[in-house]
Design a protein around this motif. Structure first.
Motif, short mmCIF file in Angstrom:
data_model
loop_
_atom_site.label_atom_id
_atom_site.label_comp_id
_atom_site.label_asym_id
_atom_site.label_seq_id
_atom_site.Cartn_x
_atom_site.Cartn_y
_atom_site.Cartn_z
N ARG A 181 -0.49 1.62 11.84
CA ARG A 181 -1.01 0.93 10.66
C ARG A 181 -0.17 -0.31 10.35
O ARG A 181 -0.69 -1.35 9.97
N ILE A 224 -1.35 -4.27 10.19
CA ILE A 224 -1.15 -5.09 9.01
C ILE A 224 -0.32 -6.33 9.33
O ILE A 224 -0.67 -7.45 8.92
N ASN A 273 -8.19 0.39 7.56
CA ASN A 273 -6.98 0.82 6.85
C ASN A 273 -7.24 2.13 6.09
O ASN A 273 -6.41 3.03 6.11
N ILE A 311 -2.56 -4.54 0.35
CA ILE A 311 -2.24 -3.58 1.42
C ILE A 311 -1.10 -4.12 2.27
O ILE A 311 -0.19 -3.38 2.65
N TYR A 356 2.99 -2.33 2.25
CA TYR A 356 3.33 -1.53 3.42
C TYR A 356 4.83 -1.26 3.44
O TYR A 356 5.62 -2.13 3.11
#
Length: 279
Positions: free
Chosen positions: A93, A97, A126, A222, A226
């Motif tokens: 992830r 990103i 996501n 987002i 992170y």
């Protein structure tokens, strides 16, 4: 607009967004591998002047980087396809990103793909990664983060300072969100922008965020938060951006039920104020 990956969304729309994301990320991976290969091929002849083994050392480093990119791509691809947590899923992830998304935006611009479609596909994927990665949490570990545009534009109450000032008249979704806050004991806050949102997150220190916003603010949020998992819910904009927006409360509640630990429900400390971000 509906939540990315919501069961209430047409499957065809979810599949289309996922195909767009997978297509762009595949091209992005290919571009990175070609670029890394060129780092070896271009100076291949000249490196002999430095040392006979120099080109092979550089080649080994480049091949190693290409291998890492490929492992990251296939790990992310399998995570998306299987919808199950894989070893290193959080790192996948993170790569999406921090690395793949900026490159995907550049590729989308080159291919004439609307940036909004790319952002929507990113939010959709996501959310699937968060669903696969995240577990269940106590109420005080979950934050419902809302945009100020959910408040009725004709309301004169200062809710961004303290959401408890809400009269719960039902003219905007905030009354329903307060009801979810009361029912499940989760944190609830309103943010007037990215800076305030980051302050709220730092002060409350949640382990999971369910955020409501437009595709642009969700994408940036987002990225900013992170490695904290953020499940994004797209707001509905019947009057255009940033004016009397709304959100499907049943979708928010369904996500709460997914992430809340039933054994700990009702035991958490409750905070329902935007004032926390300004103190």
């Amino acid at each position: 607009m509906q939540i990315a990956n919501s069961p209430d969304q047409p499957r065809s729309l979810r599949r289309a967004r996922k195909r767009l994301f997978v297509g762009l990320i595949s091209v992005a991976c290919l571009v990175m591998c070609v670029f890394l290969a060129l780092l070896w091929v271009v100076p291949y002849i000249g490196l002999d002047n430095i040392h006979p083994a120099a080109k092979w050392v550089l080649g080994a480093l480049v091949l190693g980087l290409i291998g890492l990119v490929c492992v990251a791509y296939w790990g992310l691809f399998l995570n998306i396809v299987t919808k199950k947590p894989l070893p290193g899923s959080r790192r996948f992830r993170g790569l999406t990103i921090k690395l793949f998304l900026p490159l995907m935006v550049l590729l989308g611009r080159a291919f004439g793909i609307d940036k909004q479609h790319i952002m929507l596909s990113f939010i959709s994927v996501n959310n699937e990664l968060v669903l696969a990665e995240a577990g269940q949490y106590a109420p005080e570990e979950i934050l419902l983060l809302m945009p100020h545009c959910l408040q009725n534009s004709k309301c004169d109450r200062r809710l961004t300072y303290d959401i408890n000032n809400c009269a719960r008249c039902g003219k905007c979704p905030l009354a329903g969100l307060l009801g979810l806050h009361d029912k499940y004991g989760v944190n609830l806050a309103i943010a007037t922008g990215g800076t305030i949102a980051r302050r709220i997150v730092v002060q409350l220190r949640p382990k999971l965020i369910i955020a409501v916003a437009c595709h642009r603010d969700l994408s940036s949020g987002i990225q900013d938060t992170y490695p904290l998992p953020v499940y994004g819910v797209l707001n509905e904009r019947p009057h255009g951006p940033c004016l009397d927006t709304t959100v499907a409360l049943d979708i928010v509640e369904n996500m709460l039920l997914r992430f809340l630990d039933p054994a700990k429900a009702g035991q958490g400390r409750t905070i329902s104020t935007g004032q926390a971000a300004q103190e």
